[in-house]
Design an enzyme around this catalytic site. Sequence first.
Site, PDB file in Angstrom:
ATOM      1  N   ASP A  49      14.687  -4.078   2.533  1.00  0.00           N
ATOM      2  CA  ASP A  49      14.804  -3.573   1.146  1.00  0.00           C
ATOM      3  C   ASP A  49      14.717  -2.052   1.085  1.00  0.00           C
ATOM      4  O   ASP A  49      15.535  -1.396   0.435  1.00  0.00           O
ATOM      5  CB  ASP A  49      13.825  -4.271   0.177  1.00  0.00           C
ATOM      6  CG  ASP A  49      12.344  -4.140   0.500  1.00  0.00           C
ATOM      7  OD1 ASP A  49      11.994  -3.609   1.587  1.00  0.00           O
ATOM      8  OD2 ASP A  49      11.521  -4.575  -0.340  1.00  0.00           O
ATOM      9  N   GLY A  68       0.786 -12.423   1.715  1.00  0.00           N
ATOM     10  CA  GLY A  68       2.207 -12.081   1.793  1.00  0.00           C
ATOM     11  C   GLY A  68       3.060 -12.785   0.762  1.00  0.00           C
ATOM     12  O   GLY A  68       4.270 -12.926   0.934  1.00  0.00           O
ATOM     13  N   LEU A  69       2.442 -13.237  -0.345  1.00  0.00           N
ATOM     14  CA  LEU A  69       3.219 -13.918  -1.395  1.00  0.00           C
ATOM     15  C   LEU A  69       3.301 -13.051  -2.662  1.00  0.00           C
ATOM     16  O   LEU A  69       3.588 -13.538  -3.742  1.00  0.00           O
ATOM     17  CB  LEU A  69       2.609 -15.292  -1.709  1.00  0.00           C
ATOM     18  CG  LEU A  69       2.577 -16.278  -0.531  1.00  0.00           C
ATOM     19  CD1 LEU A  69       1.913 -17.600  -0.946  1.00  0.00           C
ATOM     20  CD2 LEU A  69       3.980 -16.564   0.006  1.00  0.00           C
ATOM     21  N   SER A  70       3.039 -11.763  -2.498  1.00  0.00           N
ATOM     22  CA  SER A  70       3.254 -10.770  -3.560  1.00  0.00           C
ATOM     23  C   SER A  70       2.353 -10.931  -4.780  1.00  0.00           C
ATOM     24  O   SER A  70       2.807 -10.860  -5.929  1.00  0.00           O
ATOM     25  CB  SER A  70       4.726 -10.776  -4.011  1.00  0.00           C
ATOM     26  OG  SER A  70       5.525 -10.417  -2.946  1.00  0.00           O
ATOM     27  N   SER A  83       0.294  -8.726  -5.677  1.00  0.00           N
ATOM     28  CA  SER A  83       0.232  -7.436  -6.382  1.00  0.00           C
ATOM     29  C   SER A  83       1.463  -7.213  -7.250  1.00  0.00           C
ATOM     30  O   SER A  83       1.346  -6.710  -8.374  1.00  0.00           O
ATOM     31  CB  SER A  83      -0.022  -6.270  -5.433  1.00  0.00           C
ATOM     32  OG  SER A  83       0.738  -6.375  -4.283  1.00  0.00           O
ATOM     33  N   ASP A 109       9.789  -7.417  -3.989  1.00  0.00           N
ATOM     34  CA  ASP A 109       8.773  -8.285  -4.593  1.00  0.00           C
ATOM     35  C   ASP A 109       8.753  -8.158  -6.115  1.00  0.00           C
ATOM     36  O   ASP A 109       8.698  -9.154  -6.840  1.00  0.00           O
ATOM     37  CB  ASP A 109       7.387  -7.943  -4.014  1.00  0.00           C
ATOM     38  CG  ASP A 109       7.376  -8.049  -2.503  1.00  0.00           C
ATOM     39  OD1 ASP A 109       8.342  -8.588  -1.936  1.00  0.00           O
ATOM     40  OD2 ASP A 109       6.406  -7.574  -1.878  1.00  0.00           O
TER      41      ASP A 109
HETATM   42  C1  GAF Z   1       6.485  -6.367   1.568  1.00  0.00           C
HETATM   43  C2  GAF Z   1       7.052  -5.233   0.737  1.00  0.00           C
HETATM   44  F1  GAF Z   1       6.342  -5.109  -0.431  1.00  0.00           F
HETATM   45  C3  GAF Z   1       8.526  -5.456   0.429  1.00  0.00           C
HETATM   46  O1  GAF Z   1       9.038  -4.353  -0.258  1.00  0.00           O
HETATM   47  C4  GAF Z   1       9.315  -5.720   1.713  1.00  0.00           C
HETATM   48  O2  GAF Z   1       9.522  -4.517   2.435  1.00  0.00           O
HETATM   49  C5  GAF Z   1       8.627  -6.768   2.574  1.00  0.00           C
HETATM   50  O3  GAF Z   1       7.252  -6.502   2.766  1.00  0.00           O
HETATM   51  C6  GAF Z   1       9.278  -6.916   3.931  1.00  0.00           C
HETATM   52  O4  GAF Z   1      10.538  -7.452   3.798  1.00  0.00           O
HETATM   53  O5  GAF Z   1       6.496  -7.561   0.844  1.00  0.00           O
END
Ligand code: GAF
Length: 375
Positions: free
Chosen positions: A27, A114-116, A118, A162
């Site tokens: 990204d 790692g499921l976002s 934030s 995310d």
């Molecule tokens: C994390 C980051 F927040 C995303 O922007 C992305 O770079 C990801 O890692 C890796 O693909 O979730």
Amino acid sequence: MHLARFHAEPSIFAAPGRVNLIGEHTDYAEGFVMPVAIDFATLAGISPRSDGKIVLYSENYAQERSFDAAAPPTAASKHWTDYPLGVVAILAGEGHKIPGFSLSLWGDVPLGSGLSSSAALEVATALAVLSLIGVSYPGPVLARLCQRVENEFVGANCGIMDQFISANGKENHALLLDCRDLSFRLAPIPANVALVIANTMVKHSIAGGDYPTRRRESEAACAIINGHRGGVPFLRDATLEDLEKWGGEMEPKSYLRAKHVITEDLRTVAACEALLKGDMAEVGRQMGEAHKSYSQDFEGSCVEADLMVELANELPGLIGARLTGGGFGGCTINLVEASQAKAFAEELGRRYAAKTGIEPQIHVCHASGGAHRIE
Ligand code: GAF
């Protein structure tokens, strides 16, 4: 809870976490990602105040903090309030006058997995504050503002994936995002396919350490290619031929990081084409290749995640498995035939616990919709 604490009826907003099917560390290189919003979410309840204060309450942390709306903090303090305060700071920087408000937060996106969690917190807060001031932004703009909360306030150098999927996800669909211009395509996930998310229980964080290091390494390779032929500001613009031509001038690690990013873009677009055609075997194959590349070339995995993927590959019903998200821990995503998902999840958990002594959390999920107001 909001009504009892603040004696005011809140407007409530929900923003989901995400799982990325494929497209990792692409990204911020203006490449492609294909995430899905999931059933875990953050809820934000907001009501106005007349005393000029911003009062933030987290149900998860059972903590309340109070700030002056006329002079809110302008720097992060490594506390959960950084995220809502970051939203306030970015919106204020956009010229919005922020009034006093009470905000209650609650979420079930597992933290540090790692499921976002934030991104979900930022997007839910942003929707809540924007509704209070009577402003509405299109989803992609909202996502960019929330990414700026991470980059400019929290101090995490992440890309836009995310926040984008949390703001723009669509139920039962994966979203192929072109991180250059934020155009996207939706690809339906067949009803007979389940998303099985397996948490290695190894903590993941993007704020420090390996994430920014990997980013720097891949960007160093990009700079070398750009120095030779120009027109390559991001690895999105580089080809495997470029890498072969000038890879000898790169640090070996930079070469491998760039190889991952360049090939990951190709795999991500191919996986979307396959998903659109309903060719699940090809989607699974691309995910398998992506995991190898993430683990071996990008060195973004860990022993536990590699094991979780290896164990998944032995089980009936698996379509494809890989480590998802920023790396070095967190969760794997498994696409599994829906009829086998429950048995798959149980057996994967059992085998992982037997090998590692760690009891994993395994969730059978479906693709949910993006952030919205709860009426
Ligand atoms: C994390 C980051 F927040 C995303 O922007 C992305 O770079 C990801 O890692 C890796 O693909 O979730």
